[in-house]
Enzyme design. Structure first.
Site, PDB file in Angstrom:
ATOM      1  N   ARG A  50       0.818  -1.211   0.000  1.00  0.00           N
ATOM      2  CA  ARG A  50       0.000   0.000   0.000  1.00  0.00           C
ATOM      3  C   ARG A  50       0.853   1.263   0.000  1.00  0.00           C
ATOM      4  O   ARG A  50       0.602   2.212  -0.748  1.00  0.00           O
ATOM      5  CB  ARG A  50      -0.936   0.001   1.208  1.00  0.00           C
ATOM      6  CG  ARG A  50      -2.133  -0.932   1.070  1.00  0.00           C
ATOM      7  CD  ARG A  50      -3.036  -0.462  -0.076  1.00  0.00           C
ATOM      8  NE  ARG A  50      -4.128  -1.376  -0.314  1.00  0.00           N
ATOM      9  CZ  ARG A  50      -5.342  -1.232   0.185  1.00  0.00           C
ATOM     10  NH1 ARG A  50      -5.600  -0.245   1.012  1.00  0.00           N
ATOM     11  NH2 ARG A  50      -6.281  -2.097  -0.123  1.00  0.00           N
ATOM     12  N   ASP A 158     -16.804   9.578   8.613  1.00  0.00           N
ATOM     13  CA  ASP A 158     -15.773   8.582   8.340  1.00  0.00           C
ATOM     14  C   ASP A 158     -14.418   9.249   8.481  1.00  0.00           C
ATOM     15  O   ASP A 158     -14.281  10.459   8.246  1.00  0.00           O
ATOM     16  CB  ASP A 158     -15.933   7.999   6.930  1.00  0.00           C
ATOM     17  CG  ASP A 158     -15.178   6.685   6.762  1.00  0.00           C
ATOM     18  OD1 ASP A 158     -15.813   5.621   6.889  1.00  0.00           O
ATOM     19  OD2 ASP A 158     -13.949   6.714   6.532  1.00  0.00           O
TER      20      ASP A 158
END
Length: 301
Positions: A50, A158
């Site tokens: 990632r 979020d």
């Protein structure tokens, strides 16, 4: 609904740089401190995969340089990008449908209170790209279309600001809806010129989308009738989960409810404040949290 690293790396990453044990510890400790997510040794290759994308984006050749960026005064943007890089968003409309069946049963009482001039608030904590709060809104409007004119609102938050932008737009690929789109949702979708589906303004008007780190300061006051926090804490350690749920207990009205994900169970230490009332649903008891001391550090309100 934001969860951490999946069990397979992203494709297209060639020969990422080495990550030393010290660098792995520094990055994962930062992630845990800022997000509550625990990344163990088994996820090391996933983390490298990632973050290799971030190194290439920044023109960096090693993780030492990347850590210096994260630690710098100018690194705030990259610290946000780190969160986006190590989380993935798994969600869909009406996920765990039994929860929306339960919400539908609760809807008439909530709407009755709003009709009488009361205030009704619902929080989708970890809303990802918005399917959960839109499903909540569709369920409520299906039971009482006039709620858009009442004091009933949904807060959707979020940690990842990028998914919040997607949620605010409320435009989705048709494939993301699956084969069986409930009537309660279908009537609120309009096809766009490019063949996608846009959520109606009626549903969007009920929802306020905001980026929020659940472990940080909550910049709002008041309590909620219902909190959805599903599949958010599965990568948190036990003490972080306990602290968050205890904190929720101070923000949920007595007899209000907390909805958790299918694999999440309430910490038994919080039994005085939450009692089970359905499948991964917990009702807030009348116990006053103040009787047992503060639920989170001073200032985090």
């Amino acid at each position: 609904m934001t969860i951490a690293l999946p069990d397979r790396p992203l494709r297209g990453v060639d020969a990422p740089p080495d990550l030393t044990d010290a660098q792995f510890a520094a990055i994962t400790q930062r992630i845990h401190r800022e997000t509550g997510i625990v990344i163990g040794a088994a996820k090391r290759s996933m983390l490298i995969s990632r973050l290799a994308h971030r190194l290439r984006h920044l023109g960096l050749t090693d993780f030492a340089a990347y850590i210096r960026v994260l630690d710098s005064v100018e690194g705030e943007e990259e610290r946000h990008a780190l969160i986006s890089a190590i989380t993935t968003n798994v969600t869909r409309f009406f996920r765990e449908p039994h929860h929306f069946d339960a919400l539908s049963e609760m809807a008439l009482a909530l709407v009755a209170r709003a009709r009488a001039g009361g205030r009704v608030r619902i929080w989708s904590a970890g809303c990802s790209t918005g399917q959960e709060p839109y499903s909540i809104a569709a369920t409520l409007v299906d039971r009482a279309p006039e709620i858009t004119q009442l004091d009933l609102r949904i807060l959707a938050t979020d940690i990842d600001a990028k998914v919040i932008e997607t949620a605010r737009r409320g435009i989705y690929d048709q494939a993301s809806l699956g084969q069986d789109v409930p009537v309660s949702l279908r009537r609120h979708l309009q096809e766009t010129p490019d063949g996608r589906l846009a959520v109606s303004s009626d549903l969007r008007s009920l929802i306020r989308f905001e980026p929020l780190n659940l472990l940080g300061i909550w910049p709002f006051t008041g309590q909620f009738d219902i909190v959805f926090c599903r599949n958010v804490v599965i990568y948190f350690d036990a003490e972080t989960r306990h602290s968050l749920w205890r904190r929720f207990s101070s923000r949920i009205l007595p007899q209000g409810q907390l909805f958790l994900g299918h694999s999440e169970r309430m910490d038994p230490r919080l039994d005085p404040y939450f009692e089970p009332c359905g499948i991964t649903r917990y009702r807030r008891t009348d116990r006053n949290l103040a009787e047992d001391g503060p639920s989170f550090p001073v200032g985090e309100t």
